[in-house]
Write a protein that holds these residues in place. Structure first.
Motif: not given
Length: 520
Positions: A238, A242, A147
């Motif tokens: 972002r 997710d 990540v």
């Protein structure tokens, strides 16, 4: 000797504040935003150091979008040493927008020790970029976890563009970009930075395709400056993107609220926030957020779709139809607009109104070549009382997709319930179950087919499996009750019918009541 009276507990709100606090807690998420804020503001005023009140006020204020109550709650939680980690996102967003360097650094430092540490390096890089430092040196070290690597790589590509290293930035961008929503967001961010640098031609190389936001930016270029607020907002969006597929939680709300505090015009964050609130059953608050989307902006073309989705998810079908109908009205309306309106009409039990909409779709080459429009058209015909025509439509769908379990299930179940070819219907349903064994509706269909053919031994295990997997499905529960009755298991039959009656509606409830009283 005087008896000492016990002191009021440190976390106990004063009397008036307690009443407001209890009322607010009892109504969390249900009242309108103004009322929720009023109650928590009163509770916090009467218990200014109460961390429990402050934490609940903080969460509710984020849901509503009241910045003043958010800030006051955070101040109380910081003073008590109990500020949640995600409050640093809000503080950073405000500091970045106000260019408060000291507050920016303090907020980033607070993120270092928890689950949000993946944001620290990209945020420090954006801060260095805005201050004239060396952000690429900060991003040079490769983190171990996937990540962090992904966020760092995306940030590096954008910062290369921001620093005028256009070709290197675009090369990096293309190396990490895919075809999902996150990739589209990244391309839009890069294009905005390029436009801000006067590199419109380079920006256009990223703005390919017919996606609404991409087309809007291509037709009406809007540049952006490479500030910490810009970078932070995109990082927050972002992560929020997710989290879309998981269970909605407080972090999703905090991330999108922080993005909006950093960039009040960020409609991508607005759409994500509305979706999260809708999934938490806070429909009116979600719709209020959608009201803030600029219909002339990048995401203006998508806001109607968001309205329809949220209203349909709340089973407010008539409201959704009022929005969807004008979108499907023009002769050149998109296939999606027609399918959306048809599906809403069918779900709202208006099959006759859905028929001409689906007919328009299957009369187009693009619609006629896909099995889904034929399946939905068949469902509308069936619900309108024309099973023979529905069966013909299902056969068209089967010809296009012979191994599609949904088509096999509908066709096989329809033949069973309309006295068709039982052996052939059983074969279709057996194939559908083999293709999709975990679909309780298909398992129920096969069990019901066995029941209708008199094979209770095979029917009961399948119907029990389906009912256990989908207790909210009244039809499946009724099928199980019928099978139990035929098997002589009268007590279990009535129990299954009662369970089905709990989730049934209208005439179905009345029919189940008759079965419970009289049996079959």
């Amino acid at each position: 000797m005087a008896v000492a009276t016990p002191a009021v507990a440190a976390n106990q709100p004063a009397k008036n504040g307690l009443l407001a606090y209890l009322a607010a807690r009892a109504d969390d998420g249900n009242s309108d935003g103004a009322e929720a804020v009023r109650r928590y503001t009163a509770a916090l005023a009467d218990a200014p150091g109460n961390a429990d009140v402050a934490l609940r006020a903080y969460r509710e204020a984020l849901s509503v979008g009241d910045d003043a109550l958010v800030d006051r709650s955070i101040a109380t939680l910081l003073a008590a040493g109990q500020a949640p980690a995600d409050s640093a996102l809000i503080m950073l967003a405000g500091a970045a927008r106000g260019h408060d360097l000291k507050a920016e650094d303090a907020a980033i430092a607070r993120l270092s020790g928890g689950q949000l540490a993946v944001l620290v390096t990209p945020l420090r890089a954006w801060a260095a970029q805005e201050r004239g430092g060396d952000p690429l040196a900060i991003l040079a070290q490769r983190p171990r976890d996937a990540v962090s690597r992904r966020l760092n790589d995306e940030t590096r590509a954008l910062i290369l563009i921001a620093r005028g290293q256009y070709d290197e930035g675009l090369t990096s961008l293309r190396a990490i970009s895919g075809n999902d929503q996150a990739a589209q967001d990244l391309r839009i961010a890069a294009a905005q930075l390029l436009i801000g640098k006067g590199q419109d031609a380079r920006a256009r190389t990223l703005l390919t395709g017919d996606s609404g936001p991409i087309a809007a930016l291509r037709d009406h270029p809007q540049g952006a400056k490479p500030t910490l607020a810009f970078g932070a907002a995109r990082l927050f969006v972002r992560l929020a993107d997710d989290l879309v597929t998981g269970d909605p939680g407080p972090l999703s709300i905090t991330l999108t609220r922080a993005a909006l505090r950093a960039e009040p015009g960020n409609d991508r964050a607005r759409l994500l926030l509305a979706g999260t609130l809708a999934r938490l059953n806070r429909t009116d608050r979600a719709l209020a957020v959608l009201n803030g989307v600029d219909k002339t902006g990048l995401y203006g073309s998508t806001v109607d779709t968001a309205w329809i989705s949220i209203l349909a998810g709340a089973e407010r079908y008539e409201d959704a139809i009022r929005i969807a109908a004008p979108l499907a009205q023009p002769a050149d309306a998109s296939d999606l607009a027609l399918a959306t309106l048809g599906d809403l009409l069918l779900t709202a039990n208006h099959p006759k109104e859905a028929l001409p909409v689906y007919r328009r779709l299957i009369e187009r080459p693009s619609g006629a070549a896909r099995w889904e429009p034929w399946l939905h058209y068949a469902a509308a015909l069936d619900q309108a009382g024309d099973w023979p025509a529905a069966r013909e439509a299902l056969l068209r769908a089967e010809a296009i997709a012979p191994d599609e379990p949904s088509v096999l299930n509908y066709l096989g179940y329809g033949d069973i319930t309309h006295n068709g070819d039982v052996p052939k219907a059983l074969a279709m349903l057996q194939r559908a179950v083999a293709l999709r064994p975990d679909d309780s509706a298909i398992v129920d269909s096969l069990g019901w087919a066995y029941y209708r053919s008199g094979d209770l031994k095979r029917a009961l295990p399948l119907l029990e499996q389906a009912a256990q997997a989908s207790p909210e499905n009244a039809e499946i529960g009724e099928h199980l009750g019928d099978a139990y009755w035929r098997a002589g298991r009268r007590y279990e039959a009535r129990y299954a019918w009662r369970a089905a009656q709990v989730v049934a509606e209208g005439a179905n409830r009345d029919r189940l009541a008759t079965k419970i009283a009289d049996g079959l």
